[in-house]
Design a protein around this motif. Structure first.
Motif, PDB file in Angstrom:
ATOM      1  N   HIS A   1       1.030  -1.367   0.050  1.00 18.73           N
ATOM      2  CA  HIS A   1       0.112   0.378   0.189  1.00 18.73           C
ATOM      3  C   HIS A   1       0.948   1.176   0.099  1.00 18.73           C
ATOM      4  O   HIS A   1       1.866   1.170   0.870  1.00 18.73           O
ATOM      5  CB  HIS A   1      -0.802  -0.208   1.255  1.00 18.73           C
TER       6      HIS A   1
ATOM      7  N   ALA B   1      -2.853   4.696  -3.253  1.00 19.88           N
ATOM      8  CA  ALA B   1      -3.672   5.733  -2.525  1.00 19.88           C
ATOM      9  C   ALA B   1      -3.578   7.054  -3.074  1.00 19.88           C
ATOM     10  O   ALA B   1      -2.279   7.131  -3.415  1.00 19.88           O
ATOM     11  CB  ALA B   1      -3.615   5.778  -0.826  1.00 19.88           C
ATOM     12  N   GLY B   2      -4.300   8.078  -3.055  1.00 21.07           N
ATOM     13  CA  GLY B   2      -4.125   9.246  -3.542  1.00 21.07           C
ATOM     14  C   GLY B   2      -4.292   9.080  -5.012  1.00 21.07           C
ATOM     15  O   GLY B   2      -3.468  10.134  -5.922  1.00 21.07           O
ATOM     16  N   ARG B   3      -5.180   8.507  -5.576  1.00 18.26           N
ATOM     17  CA  ARG B   3      -5.468   8.216  -7.093  1.00 18.26           C
ATOM     18  C   ARG B   3      -5.972   9.658  -7.595  1.00 18.26           C
ATOM     19  O   ARG B   3      -5.968  10.029  -8.690  1.00 18.26           O
ATOM     20  CB  ARG B   3      -6.457   7.281  -7.414  1.00 18.26           C
ATOM     21  N   THR B   4      -7.103  10.194  -6.913  1.00 20.75           N
ATOM     22  CA  THR B   4      -7.916  11.189  -7.090  1.00 20.75           C
ATOM     23  C   THR B   4      -7.247  12.585  -6.544  1.00 20.75           C
ATOM     24  O   THR B   4      -6.432  12.407  -5.732  1.00 20.75           O
ATOM     25  CB  THR B   4      -9.211  11.077  -6.788  1.00 20.75           C
TER      26      THR B   4
ATOM     27  N   ALA C   1      -8.590  14.733  -4.434  1.00 22.70           N
ATOM     28  CA  ALA C   1      -8.946  14.783  -3.124  1.00 22.70           C
ATOM     29  C   ALA C   1      -8.083  13.777  -2.288  1.00 22.70           C
ATOM     30  O   ALA C   1      -7.446  14.370  -1.060  1.00 22.70           O
ATOM     31  CB  ALA C   1     -10.456  14.418  -2.831  1.00 22.70           C
ATOM     32  N   GLY C   2      -7.918  12.605  -2.760  1.00 25.42           N
ATOM     33  CA  GLY C   2      -6.912  11.487  -2.231  1.00 25.42           C
ATOM     34  C   GLY C   2      -5.720  12.090  -2.245  1.00 25.42           C
ATOM     35  O   GLY C   2      -4.973  11.977  -1.083  1.00 25.42           O
TER      36      GLY C   2
ATOM     37  N   SER D   1      -8.896  -1.595  -4.557  1.00 26.16           N
ATOM     38  CA  SER D   1      -9.487  -1.110  -3.302  1.00 26.16           C
ATOM     39  C   SER D   1      -8.524  -2.126  -2.236  1.00 26.16           C
ATOM     40  O   SER D   1      -7.921  -2.897  -2.537  1.00 26.16           O
ATOM     41  CB  SER D   1     -10.819  -1.748  -3.285  1.00 26.16           C
ATOM     42  N   LEU D   2      -8.873  -1.720  -0.745  1.00 27.39           N
ATOM     43  CA  LEU D   2      -8.127  -2.562   0.119  1.00 27.39           C
ATOM     44  C   LEU D   2      -8.487  -4.028   0.047  1.00 27.39           C
ATOM     45  O   LEU D   2      -7.804  -4.810   0.255  1.00 27.39           O
ATOM     46  CB  LEU D   2      -8.592  -1.828   1.440  1.00 27.39           C
ATOM     47  N   ARG D   3      -9.902  -4.156  -0.169  1.00 26.72           N
ATOM     48  CA  ARG D   3     -10.277  -5.653  -0.214  1.00 26.72           C
ATOM     49  C   ARG D   3      -9.623  -6.469  -1.410  1.00 26.72           C
ATOM     50  O   ARG D   3      -9.475  -7.647  -1.291  1.00 26.72           O
ATOM     51  CB  ARG D   3     -11.702  -5.696  -0.316  1.00 26.72           C
TER      52      ARG D   3
ATOM     53  N   LEU E   1      -7.396   6.833   1.220  1.00 34.07           N
ATOM     54  CA  LEU E   1      -8.321   5.850   0.558  1.00 34.07           C
ATOM     55  C   LEU E   1      -9.802   6.201   0.530  1.00 34.07           C
ATOM     56  O   LEU E   1     -10.556   6.221  -0.472  1.00 34.07           O
ATOM     57  CB  LEU E   1      -8.164   4.518   1.073  1.00 34.07           C
TER      58      LEU E   1
ATOM     59  N   ASP F   1      -9.970   9.091  -1.975  1.00 33.28           N
ATOM     60  CA  ASP F   1     -10.506   8.679  -3.271  1.00 33.28           C
ATOM     61  C   ASP F   1     -11.897   8.021  -3.513  1.00 33.28           C
ATOM     62  O   ASP F   1     -12.315   8.258  -4.491  1.00 33.28           O
ATOM     63  CB  ASP F   1      -9.383   7.214  -3.594  1.00 33.28           C
ATOM     64  N   ALA F   2     -12.201   7.362  -2.554  1.00 31.51           N
ATOM     65  CA  ALA F   2     -13.740   6.747  -2.720  1.00 31.51           C
ATOM     66  C   ALA F   2     -14.566   7.957  -2.799  1.00 31.51           C
ATOM     67  O   ALA F   2     -15.667   7.438  -3.456  1.00 31.51           O
ATOM     68  CB  ALA F   2     -13.768   5.784  -1.475  1.00 31.51           C
TER      69      ALA F   2
ATOM     70  N   ASP G   1     -14.558   8.805  -6.348  1.00 32.06           N
ATOM     71  CA  ASP G   1     -15.222   7.782  -7.177  1.00 32.06           C
ATOM     72  C   ASP G   1     -16.529   7.504  -7.016  1.00 32.06           C
ATOM     73  O   ASP G   1     -17.229   7.158  -8.015  1.00 32.06           O
ATOM     74  CB  ASP G   1     -14.717   6.363  -6.777  1.00 32.06           C
TER      75      ASP G   1
ATOM     76  N   SER H   1     -12.519  -2.439   4.781  1.00 29.82           N
ATOM     77  CA  SER H   1     -12.693  -1.857   3.401  1.00 29.82           C
ATOM     78  C   SER H   1     -13.226  -0.462   3.491  1.00 29.82           C
ATOM     79  O   SER H   1     -13.693   0.042   4.622  1.00 29.82           O
ATOM     80  CB  SER H   1     -14.164  -2.505   2.785  1.00 29.82           C
ATOM     81  N   THR H   2     -12.416   0.307   2.835  1.00 28.21           N
ATOM     82  CA  THR H   2     -12.484   1.961   2.804  1.00 28.21           C
ATOM     83  C   THR H   2     -13.604   2.160   1.744  1.00 28.21           C
ATOM     84  O   THR H   2     -14.242   3.235   1.620  1.00 28.21           O
ATOM     85  CB  THR H   2     -11.501   2.526   2.408  1.00 28.21           C
ATOM     86  N   GLU H   3     -13.935   1.224   0.861  1.00 30.45           N
ATOM     87  CA  GLU H   3     -14.841   1.756  -0.424  1.00 30.45           C
ATOM     88  C   GLU H   3     -16.088   1.401  -0.278  1.00 30.45           C
ATOM     89  O   GLU H   3     -16.968   2.342  -0.638  1.00 30.45           O
ATOM     90  CB  GLU H   3     -14.126   0.857  -1.780  1.00 30.45           C
ATOM     91  N   ILE H   4     -16.543   0.328   0.369  1.00 29.58           N
ATOM     92  CA  ILE H   4     -17.763  -0.133   0.412  1.00 29.58           C
ATOM     93  C   ILE H   4     -18.727   1.034   1.255  1.00 29.58           C
ATOM     94  O   ILE H   4     -19.909   1.688   0.959  1.00 29.58           O
ATOM     95  CB  ILE H   4     -18.188  -1.352   0.978  1.00 29.58           C
TER      96      ILE H   4
END
Lengths: 285, 285
Positions: free
Chosen positions: A36, A64-67, A69-70, A102-104, B136, B139-140, B143, B263-266
């Protein structure tokens, strides 16, 4: 799953990602390296090392930090310059790194990739007791860069022998929902035996005729009979139904078939990650 | 979650999706309508009915056959003409339908949306004990079409009073990982109390100082104290840590805070679905 080491890199004033890749490249207890990260301080060094290491051991990265805001949050958190995501995408692609979104996914890929045998080609076949799952599994194949095999006529005929006339061969092979365990077993064995097929995705639908644990055992019988003949292909499964499918999924996973309850996407994503690794490592062209 | 009815439509020779929307629009036992479909035979009728119904009750759709491979499989399965996905996307957007991208999302949205209070505005704030989760989660947010509130100076100062100097205010509010339960509680209460904030996303990091169940109870104390004052805002949580976070997540969910372990996304996707509904229904502009 087993964990050989967990390393927190802090602010990377000394050791960074490529140092760890070099270390774990040589660590016999480590089969897969999952990272990560919020930035790479030296993208060139990372790419160089990752390209070498990923040929031996899968390297999975959650960036992380793709976007925007991230990236802003990353800057507050570690002072990371999260950078242009397109550049990271290119670096990862060129160095054979599997990117988790994603983390999962990071955890599921790290768990599933070493369990799956390496595929010998790109021909994926879906065998499903649920036509609806077959459609969702097909969508997931496209999403995860997998190629559904165009079914040769002789193989189509061979599958049709096992399934009712209102079932659909082609690919997905839809055995339909009312079939007994033997239909699952016969079609799965055929899928494993035929050399033109390189990987199987199984869709299961909970019925009284083939309950979840019966399905799980039948799958493993087929897989193990073929293993005894020296045939090992990646097989993943999606199980839909009542809570019993959770137990059946766990049982399958413990015996080498990554299986997920209530999801058509995750098993296909895990298979897709294995393929991505095999392509990046030059095992599949 | 409760299930008021399950309907399988077969080949839709008579009743189809919009008939069911009309029926469940009037059914007092039904709060949310979740549909899995491979095609719409009458897109215009669906759009018209869905636009009306979705203003009262969230309508969630998992459209299978999004991809060419999926569409081909749908055609073998039900004879569905899965059609151009772009058109479906437009129909769903115009009629306030929430689109799920996976089977799990369909189920999570259907479970989470009725639990969450309807937000009164677009300002989302992340409060996190883990800076990494904050990145994360940010980013979510992007998204899932959520807007991180730009933190006003006075509110930034107010948050800073509760967190250590090396923490980061702004948004995410990073309280840092070593904080006691009171820091979680104070910051969450502030986030709920301030009128400019409309929704909270919580990031939890397993520590000995604030164990998972202690975090869960503190969150609920804050939420319930505010509820007693007539303040109800959507709150979701992401919990990272050892297996105890699973119990804590379940406990939070049962008490009105959709929470997910590992999970950070769900959780953010569930909040995003609630927002999507509120916008489509004209409650949020």
């Amino acid at each position: 799953m087993g964990v050989s080491a967990i390393v927190g890199l802090g602010n990377k004033s000394d050791i960074d990602e490529d140092d760890l890749l070099t270390f774990f490249e040589q660590d016999d207890n480590t089969e897969v390296i999952a990272q990560h990260l919020e930035d790479l301080k030296d993208g060139r060094a990372f790419a160089e090392v990752a390209r070498r290491v990923s040929k031996k051991k899968p390297v999975i990265v959650l960036k992380a930090g793709r976007t925007s805001a991230g990236a802003k949050a990353a800057s507050s958190h570690t002072g990371a310059l999260a950078g242009n995501d397109k550049i990271y995408e290119d670096v990862f692609n060129q160095s054979g790194v599997i990117r988790a979104r994603s983390l999962r996914d990071l955890l599921e890929f790290a768990r599933g990739i070493p369990v799956l045998p390496t595929p010998k080609g790109e021909n994926v076949v879906i065998i499903t007791g649920a036509g609806g799952s077959g459609v969702l599994l097909s969508d997931a194949c496209v999403d995860n860069g997998l190629r559904l095999m165009s079914m040769p006529e002789d193989l189509d005929t061979a599958f049709r022998k096992f399934i009712p006339p209102f079932g659909a061969a082609g690919n997905p092979v839809d055995i339909t929902g009312g079939e007994p365990p033997t239909t699952y077993k016969n079609t799965i064995k055929l899928g494993l035996a035929d050399e033109r097929i390189h990987a199987l995705i199984l869709g299961y639908w909970h019925t009284i005729i083939t309950p979840p644990m019966v399905f799980a055992k039948v799958v493993l019988e087929a897989v193990e009979e073929m293993r005894a003949k020296g045939i090992a292909k990646p097989v993943v499964a999606s199980l839909a139904g009542d809570v019993e499918v959770e137990e059946a999924s766990d049982y399958l996973y413990r015996h080498g078939v990554p299986a997920y309850a209530y999801s058509t996407e995750i098993p296909v994503a895990v298979l897709g990650a294995k393929y991505k690794w095999a392509r990046g490592a030059g095992i599949l062209q």
